[in-house]
Design an enzyme around this catalytic site. Structure first.
Site, short mmCIF file in Angstrom:
data_model
loop_
_atom_site.label_atom_id
_atom_site.label_comp_id
_atom_site.label_asym_id
_atom_site.label_seq_id
_atom_site.Cartn_x
_atom_site.Cartn_y
_atom_site.Cartn_z
N ASP A 1 -11.33 -11.06 10.80
CA ASP A 1 -10.18 -10.67 11.30
C ASP A 1 -10.29 -9.16 12.09
OD1 ASP A 1 -7.55 -10.60 12.22
OD2 ASP A 1 -6.58 -10.07 10.18
N VAL B 1 0.93 -1.11 -0.09
CA VAL B 1 -0.03 -0.03 0.05
C VAL B 1 0.91 1.27 0.23
CG1 VAL B 1 -1.75 1.30 1.26
CG2 VAL B 1 -1.62 -1.25 1.23
#
Length: 806
Positions: free
Chosen positions: A611, A480
């Site tokens: 998650d 990212v």
């Protein structure tokens, strides 16, 4: 109002300070029964007086003789003067009344048992407005009471551990305003009926019981009524007793050791105990050539035991300095509390220096032979594989065709996901189309531009309008970076905004590309919400796949909280650095509320996160919480659970037991993870289950252990955590209920209520990692123990001629 009994007249006067309460006449059936229970009279009916909380009650008994003094009684018990209760010759005055002042009041002459008057007093938060004469003036909406929040009353069975606080609510409305009272097992329930008392919050239509005990089990019924009728609702309460247990010792400790004579040795023993443990180190010895006594118990000597200045942490380690051959033998860590004892043993082997060297030399020879042999076998195996591959390898053209067929099985079709998509593409259009492959062999796609995706006009952004910046992080299959994008805002096509761009790594595989495309499509179909990371656009043409999402400048929630811990504490990262901003308790509740809203939206879209943790919640410049990382998210539109089939890395300390042990994922397993995230928030980024190894965590969760309440967490919020950690998934709250509960807490919380940070966070220190770290016993335990296992233990030891026999 006057009522006559023979020749005696009684005048009842009722006045309230600030507001005159209304009096309502009750039927003879209900009132007469109460009168008969306490009074010896021939009363035909009782007059009920309704007062507001905080009012002043004045009751007066008048007789024909002005010189007669009277006694006053409440529910048949004499009333004594107090700071709120004033008794005159014929007057009873009670100031600042509360619900506990409700009851049956009566007055009698001092020298007679004759009842001169009796009155039923009911105290409510909202007194009824108007007498019977005002009935004609009431609005057309008058009628029987009704429930205003029936969705909050769906959970009828509540099972909680002993010592917790229980709250039952029956929100209702009606005209005239109804009153509420409670029954337990069909009988009226008041504060004096319970040792710990009760709290009746009439404005919230709730009953609160603190520190519940098993005797509090039963059916609790709220009765809401006005003059047009009543409604009722019953809750069932089950109080679970906390089972006392003897200490638990961590498996594998102490461990066997082999050392050379003259060395220093450390034996470690990790103790978990709800009650304060007593720890001793013992060495097994021989007495008259025997290791065991006539009854079969071993002979031992005490090497280390608790002293005035010793701590449990010090006792968990046994030090042996400059060991000799006499030190060889069996050592035992014995831990006990008021319930019982547990023990683990280990052996110490002491060798002479030359023998250890010989062992090392012989070991080196054997290791060399083994390594050479293993290398030869591997070389032959690789050679055989290469020969077989070359024999089966086709010509270049055939190879390319085969590769295209292999990768062409990879493209996803939009019909694979059952969520309704807002994308403008046809539902059967492949998401990935093969155009050409590079000459590099294997499944690695070093040049991902060789795969083209059909353009989606709604999301497509020209690469020329995107300027890549610094890296922000790496994920499982990509990275990212920060970027400036022009044209994201359709209303301001020339405005540049900061975005985060997800892209593949250079060594990405076709499976990695599949995951990134799936995540992009999932974000398209889930839609936008304030508290999730939203998709902003994508670059799919003429180059690598770029997925543009919202940028959160303050990083993830875990680091955000840790950066705002106060300085000077031993759990602060940098004691010389001031926190970026001081957090209030309301700030923490707001964090939890926003995450709950985001998860409520994801659940409404049939998306299971799997998650959820503080590390996967990002914080924007304006302190908006946004749930991120849908890489593990899956669509479950057609099924209500998801079974993981691969063996990838799993966040075990955030996982619900059914996900951890059975690999079954539902929205309820996300609720469990949310409870752990709440714990992270109120420990300012603490590590869950600090010091508990993963292997030990499995066992402890199965036995019903849960983390204790954080220091800066209220009891109500901890109860929400415990509800999220209910062993039965269906008994956990939904995210919708969590949003409502947290909204209520947020509304009632003061904006300037700063955290009480004078309490240290030792057990939540960043030093408590998620891996195999140590954990002290006793007060440092992070568990609330519910049920614990049976373990073998040594019998209680007794002294015998200077030697301890066990």
């Amino acid at each position: 109002m006057r009522a006559a009994w023979g020749s005696v007249w009684c005048l009842c006067l009722a006045a309230a300070v600030g507001a005159l309460p209304a009096a309502r006449r009750r039927g003879a059936e209900r009132s007469g029964g109460q009168a008969a229970e306490y009074l010896r009279s021939e009363t035909a009916f009782l007059e009920e007086l309704v007062f507001g909380s905080g009012d002043t009650i004045e009751l007066s008994c008048n007789t024909q003789s002005s010189s007669v003094s009277v006694f006053w009684f409440k529910d048949g018990i004499g009333i004594a003067p107090s700071n709120r209760t004033h008794i005159g010759q014929k007057l009873l005055k009670i100031i600042n009344v509360s619900y506990d002042d409700s009851g049956l009041y009566s007055c009698k002459p001092r020298h007679s048992n004759e009842v001169l008057g009796n009155f039923t007093v009911r105290v409510t938060d909202s007194p009824s407005s108007g007498d019977d004469e005002d009935d004609d003036d009431e609005s057309e909406d008058t009628g029987v009471p009704f429930w205003t929040r029936p969705d909050k009353m769906e959970k009828k069975l509540l099972a909680v551990p002993a010592a917790n606080t229980v709250r039952f609510r029956c929100p209702a409305g009606g005209n005239p305003t109804p009153t509420i009272y409670w029954l337990k097992n069909g009988k009226e329930f008041k504060g004096e009926h319970r040792i710990g008392g009760i709290k009746l919050r009439h404005q919230q239509w709730s009953l609160v019981m603190e520190s519940v005990v098993p005797s509090d089990r039963g059916n609790y019924t709220c009765v809401v009524e006005n003059k047009y009728g009543n409604i009722r609702h019953t809750y069932q309460l089950d109080v679970l007793e906390r089972s006392p247990h003897r200490p638990i010792l961590q498996a594998g400790l102490p461990a066997n050791q082999t050392v050379v004579v003259g060395s220093n040795v450390e034996f470690h023993c990790k103790v978990y105990s709800d009650a304060q443990p007593h720890i001793q180190w013992l060495k097994h010895v021989e007495v008259n050539g025997s290791k065991y006594g006539p009854d079969g118990t071993p002979y031992v000597t005490v090497l280390k035991t608790a002293g005035v200045n010793t701590t449990d942490k010090e006792l968990e380690i046994l030090y042996l300095r400059n060991v000799t051959f006499e030190d060889a033998g069996e050592y035992t860590c014995l831990a006990g509390n008021s319930i019982g004892f547990s023990h683990h043993s280990a052996w110490l082997t002491v060798l002479p220096a030359e023998e250890l060297m010989e062992m090392d030399d012989s070991g080196s020879v054997y290791a060399g032979i083994l390594s050479y042999g293993t290398g030869l076998v591997l070389f032959i195996l690789v050679l055989v594989i290469v020969i077989i591959c070359r024999m089966k390898m086709p010509n270049k053209k055939a190879m390319n065709t085969t590769t295209v067929q292999k990768v062409s099985k990879f493209p996803l079709k939009r019909q694979q996901v059952s969520l309704e998509s807002n994308s403008s593409m046809n539902s059967n259009t492949p998401l990935v189309r093969i155009t050409r492959l590079s000459s590099s062999d294997g499944p690695m796609l070093a040049n991902v531009s060789e795969l083209e995706l059909p353009p989606d006009p709604k999301w497509e952004l020209a690469r020329s309008r995107l300027t890549l910046g610094k890296p922000l992080g790496e994920g499982c299959f990509g990275q990212v970076v920060m970027a400036e994008a022009i044209g994201i805002d359709k209303d301001k096509p020339n405005k540049a905004i900061t975005v985060a761009v997800k892209m593949l790594k250079d060594d990405a595989t076709d499976k990695d590309l599949s995951d990134l495309v799936s995540e992009m499509e999932m974000m398209k179909m889930i839609g936008k919400h304030k508290n999730i990371i939203n998709l902003l656009g994508a670059c799919t043409q003429d180059g690598p796949l770029y997925v543009l999402v919202e940028y959160a400048s303050k990083g993830n929630l875990r680091e955000y909280l840790r950066a705002r811990r106060p300085p000077g504490m031993d759990y602060s990262f940098d004691t010389c650095k001031l926190p970026e901003e001081q957090l209030t308790f309301k700030d923490l509740v707001s964090c939890a509320y926003q995450v709950a809203r985001g998860m409520e939206y994801l659940a409404s879209q049939k998306c299971i996160h799997r998650d959820l943790a503080a590390r996967n919640v990002l914080v924007t410049e304006d302190n908006v919480m946004k749930i991120a990382d849908f890489g593990l998210a899956r669509d479950v539109h057609n099924i209500d659970y998801y079974k993981k089939t691969t063996n990838g890395r799993l966040p075990v300390k955030w996982m619900a037991p059914e996900a951890l042990f059975d690999r079954v994922y539902t929205h309820q397993s996300d609720v469990w993870s949310f409870g752990v995230l709440l714990w992270e928030i109120f420990t300012l980024g603490g590590s869950p289950y600090p010091g508990i190894p993963v292997e030990e965590l499995f066992k402890l969760l199965k036995e019903g252990h849960r983390m204790d309440k954080p220091a800066n967490c209220t009891h109500d919020l901890y109860m929400i955590m415990r509800e999220c950690w209910h062993a039965v998934p269906s008994q956990r709250p939904t995210f919708k209920q969590l949003v409502e509960d947290l909204d209520r807490v947020l509304t009632m919380t003061s904006t300037d209520e700063y955290l009480d940070l004078s309490v240290p966070f030792e057990q939540y220190s960043p030093a408590g990692q998620d891996t195999h770290s140590t954990c002290s016993s006793g007060d440092d335990s992070v568990f609330a123990h519910d049920l614990l296992p049976d373990e073998p233990c040594l019998p209680k030891h007794v002294p015998c001629n200077g030697v301890i026999r066990t």
